[in-house]
Structures are given as structure tokens and as C-alpha cells.
Design a protein around this motif. Structure first.
Motif, short mmCIF file in Angstrom:
data_model
loop_
_atom_site.label_atom_id
_atom_site.label_comp_id
_atom_site.label_asym_id
_atom_site.label_seq_id
_atom_site.Cartn_x
_atom_site.Cartn_y
_atom_site.Cartn_z
N ARG A 33 -14.80 9.01 2.91
CA ARG A 33 -14.77 10.15 3.78
C ARG A 33 -16.08 10.79 4.03
O ARG A 33 -16.52 11.33 4.88
CB ARG A 33 -13.49 11.29 3.71
CG ARG A 33 -12.19 10.62 3.55
CD ARG A 33 -11.23 11.56 3.05
NE ARG A 33 -11.07 11.27 1.82
CZ ARG A 33 -10.01 11.35 0.99
NH1 ARG A 33 -8.92 12.11 1.47
NH2 ARG A 33 -9.62 11.12 -0.33
N GLU A 34 -16.61 10.71 2.83
CA GLU A 34 -17.98 11.23 2.62
C GLU A 34 -19.00 10.29 2.12
O GLU A 34 -18.73 9.80 1.29
CB GLU A 34 -17.99 12.50 1.58
CG GLU A 34 -19.35 13.34 1.87
CD GLU A 34 -19.26 14.45 0.91
OE1 GLU A 34 -18.74 15.37 1.86
OE2 GLU A 34 -19.68 14.80 -0.20
N ALA A 75 -10.04 13.94 -4.50
CA ALA A 75 -8.85 14.92 -4.61
C ALA A 75 -8.78 16.33 -3.90
O ALA A 75 -7.56 16.67 -3.44
CB ALA A 75 -8.80 15.38 -6.26
N LEU A 76 -9.97 17.02 -3.68
CA LEU A 76 -9.79 18.18 -2.78
C LEU A 76 -9.33 18.03 -1.34
O LEU A 76 -8.70 18.45 -0.65
CB LEU A 76 -11.21 18.84 -2.70
CG LEU A 76 -11.15 20.16 -2.07
CD1 LEU A 76 -10.27 21.18 -2.70
CD2 LEU A 76 -12.75 20.84 -2.40
N PHE A 77 -10.04 16.74 -0.85
CA PHE A 77 -9.77 16.26 0.50
C PHE A 77 -8.22 16.04 0.59
O PHE A 77 -7.50 16.53 1.48
CB PHE A 77 -10.61 14.85 0.90
CG PHE A 77 -12.14 15.13 1.32
CD1 PHE A 77 -12.27 16.24 2.03
CD2 PHE A 77 -12.79 14.21 0.83
CE1 PHE A 77 -13.72 16.61 2.24
CE2 PHE A 77 -14.38 14.46 1.11
CZ PHE A 77 -14.69 15.42 1.77
N ASP A 78 -7.86 15.37 -0.43
CA ASP A 78 -6.39 14.99 -0.46
C ASP A 78 -5.44 16.20 -0.62
O ASP A 78 -4.21 16.31 0.13
CB ASP A 78 -6.11 14.18 -1.54
CG ASP A 78 -6.36 12.74 -1.69
OD1 ASP A 78 -6.99 12.41 -0.50
OD2 ASP A 78 -6.82 12.12 -2.61
N GLN A 79 -5.81 17.42 -1.35
CA GLN A 79 -5.20 18.42 -1.39
C GLN A 79 -4.94 19.29 0.07
O GLN A 79 -3.87 19.64 0.26
CB GLN A 79 -5.89 19.38 -2.35
CG GLN A 79 -5.19 20.60 -2.69
CD GLN A 79 -5.84 21.34 -3.68
OE1 GLN A 79 -6.48 21.04 -4.61
NE2 GLN A 79 -5.26 22.76 -3.71
N VAL A 80 -6.06 19.41 0.74
CA VAL A 80 -6.31 19.88 2.05
C VAL A 80 -5.10 19.25 3.07
O VAL A 80 -4.53 19.68 3.58
CB VAL A 80 -7.46 20.02 2.62
CG1 VAL A 80 -7.52 20.81 3.75
CG2 VAL A 80 -8.41 20.91 1.72
N ALA A 81 -5.34 17.83 3.08
CA ALA A 81 -4.44 16.81 3.71
C ALA A 81 -3.01 17.09 3.45
O ALA A 81 -2.42 17.17 4.53
CB ALA A 81 -5.02 15.42 3.61
N GLN A 82 -2.87 17.32 2.19
CA GLN A 82 -1.41 17.36 1.74
C GLN A 82 -0.81 18.79 2.41
O GLN A 82 0.61 18.77 2.86
CB GLN A 82 -1.09 17.40 0.32
CG GLN A 82 0.23 17.50 -0.11
CD GLN A 82 0.97 16.25 0.27
OE1 GLN A 82 0.52 15.20 0.32
NE2 GLN A 82 2.15 16.48 0.99
N MET A 83 -1.62 19.89 2.48
CA MET A 83 -1.11 21.08 3.26
C MET A 83 -1.02 20.88 4.69
O MET A 83 0.39 21.26 4.84
CB MET A 83 -2.38 22.13 3.02
CG MET A 83 -2.72 22.72 1.76
SD MET A 83 -4.26 23.47 1.78
CE MET A 83 -4.20 24.72 2.93
#
Length: 273
Positions: free
Chosen positions: A231-232, A252-260
Motif C-alpha cells: 500500500r505504501e 496495521a493502521l491501514f488494516d484498522q481503518v479498512a476494518q472500520m
């Protein structure tokens, strides 16, 4: 490199030189069909001759929205779709903030940010309807940290990262991938073409750029990153690589926002009030 790109249609803006031209050649070598855009049709034709694949030349100024929308229709219609859109067009800066005319800020932000957003917005229905594809945004290490003499450039490139990151989250359930590329110094004409305080072209390069990564190496790194789903994608050497890695957004932060988004965040916010 695998055959993932074989037969795909890749549209590259800023394709007449530098990283854009190297991307065109690299994707062509990987078996993709390439659409080349930029302002200079003759230079685009020269790049096309180096591409051992089908090519389509769509010259236009990224700031001209009508021309951009016409190019979108032509790119989509050429082979019944675009699989990868590489937003690479841009211009840099070499001037102190205290001396830089406001018009320079407007021009750089228009070219490096607003025009890239406009083109992506125009193409989004095509990608989301197909439910597949890759949107690639060429930002910069200067889109992650502030670099002196580049306040306008940093503002635009930071903005591009922010737009791409938010867009990635929104599209995380769509099948469309979003990649942010952050190059460091690459041996191109970026410094020579950079705008100075009064908006004129600098007209000369500098040793950091001249001794930078070859565009071909940068292109290979970008293709590898897109292929592997990064992704980056940090494209830099030495200290610049360290800067990029220190400011890399954790997966992990990208994943967290995607999970939202997967949990209905957007629908909930839109339904309130």
C-alpha cells in the motif's frame, strides 16, 4: 516479475520522461498495454517507440479538465478498460518560503494534487464498476516529511498521500487497490524543471538528483510493489530510505481503518442527522 501484468492496460500520466517514461517501458516489458499522457506529444511518441507493446498516446495538460475527461473516455475505450492508473504527473520546487510567490503555490498544488484528484475522480466509476484494478499515486518522500526549499511541493505531496489513504479505506471492500509511491532522489530532470520563487524554471540540476537512483530501478521497485500489493511503496536509498521508513504508515493502521469501513462506518456516519 510474474505475468500478472500481461495483457493489462496501464495508463501513466507524466509519461514523457523520468519515472513516468521508465514505468511505461517497465510495464511494456511485463506485457502490459500502455497509455501515455503528458503535454509533449513528440516526447511521448519517443517513449512509445521504446515500448515493445501496444501503446496509445493521449497528450493533454493535466490542469485542463475537459481534455482530461476526454482522455479518460479514450483510455477506457481503447481496449475496453483500464486496469492500472498511475498518477505520476508533477512538478517540483526549489525556493525559500519567505521568497516564494503565492502563484507558485497555486500552480504546484494544482498540478501535483488537484489535477491528480480530478483525474482519479473521473476514473473512479470505471474502477468501482469493474470491481478490480490498481490506482497508483506517485507522491514523494517529501510527501511524508518536510524538505527545505519545497514547501509548496511538500504541501501537494502530503495532500496526495492523505487523499490516497482515505480513498484506499473507502475502496477497501471494492476490489480496487490503492498504492502510494514515495520516491527519494531519482536521476531525472525534476530539479532542472522545478519552479523557483517567481515561477520560472530552475534550469539546472543538483548533485543529489544527478547521483540519485536510476529511473529504471525506481520503476522496477514500483512494479514489484504494485504486484505484491504494497500500500505504501518507498523508493529510495540511504538516508532518504531511512526517512521514508521512519514515516511509513504501519500496515496495521491501514488494516484498522479498512476494518472500520467493513464494519459499516461510512453508512453509519451518512445515516446520522
Amino acid at each position: 516479475m510474474t505475468e500478472q501484468f500481461a495483457g493489462k492496460v496501464v495508463w501513466i500520466t507524466g509519461a514523457s520522461s523520468g519515472i513516468g517514461a521508465a514505468l511505461a517501458r517497465a510495464w511494456a516489458d511485463a506485457g502490459a498495454h500502455v497509455v501515455l499522457s503528458g503535454r509533449d506529444e513528440a516526447r511521448l511518441a519517443h517513449v512509445a517507440k521504446d515500448c515493445a507493446t501496444d501503446t496509445l498516446i493521449l497528450p493533454y495538460d493535466v490542469r485542463e479538465e475537459a481534455a482530461m475527461r476526454a482522455a479518460c473516455e479514450q483510455a477506457i475505450g481503447w481496449k475496453q478498460g483500464v486496469d492500472i492508473m498511475a498518477n505520476n504527473a508533477g512538478i517540483s520546487q526549489r525556493s525559500r518560503a519567505t521568497e516564494t510567490a503565492m502563484e507558485v503555490y497555486r500552480n504546484i498544488i494544482d498540478i501535483d494534487l488537484t489535477a491528480q484528484i480530478a483525474a482519479t475522480q473521473a476514473m473512479l466509476p470505471h474502477f468501482t464498476t469493474r470491481g478490480s484494478g490498481h490506482l497508483v499515486f506517485v507522491s514523494s518522500v517529501a510527501g511524508k516529511i518536510g524538505i527545505p526549499l519545497r514547501t509548496a511541493y511538500c504541501a501537494a505531496k502530503h495532500g496526495l498521500v492523505g487523499y490516497a489513504d482515505a480513498l484506499r479505506a473507502e475502496l477497501s471492500q471494492s476490489g480496487v487497490s490503492v498504492h502510494v509511491v514515495c520516491p527519494g532522489s531519482v536521476a531525472t530532470d525534476v530539479s532542472r524543471n522545478a519552479l523557483t520563487a517567481d515561477g520560472s524554471a530552475r534550469g539546472r540540476s543538483d548533485s543529489v538528483i544527478d547521483n540519485g537512483m536510476p529511473p529504471e530501478e525506481a520503476a522496477r521497485r514500483i512494479l514489484d510493489g504494485v504486484e505484491s500489493g504494497e500500500r505504501e511503496i518507498i523508493v529510495a536509498r540511504g538516508g532518504e530510505s531511512s526517512w521514508g521508513e521512519q514515516r511509513r504508515t504501519p500496515d496495521a493502521l491501514f488494516d484498522q481503518v479498512a476494518q472500520m469501513v467493513a464494519n459499516g462506518y461510512m453508512d453509519k456516519i451518512e445515516s446520522e442527522g
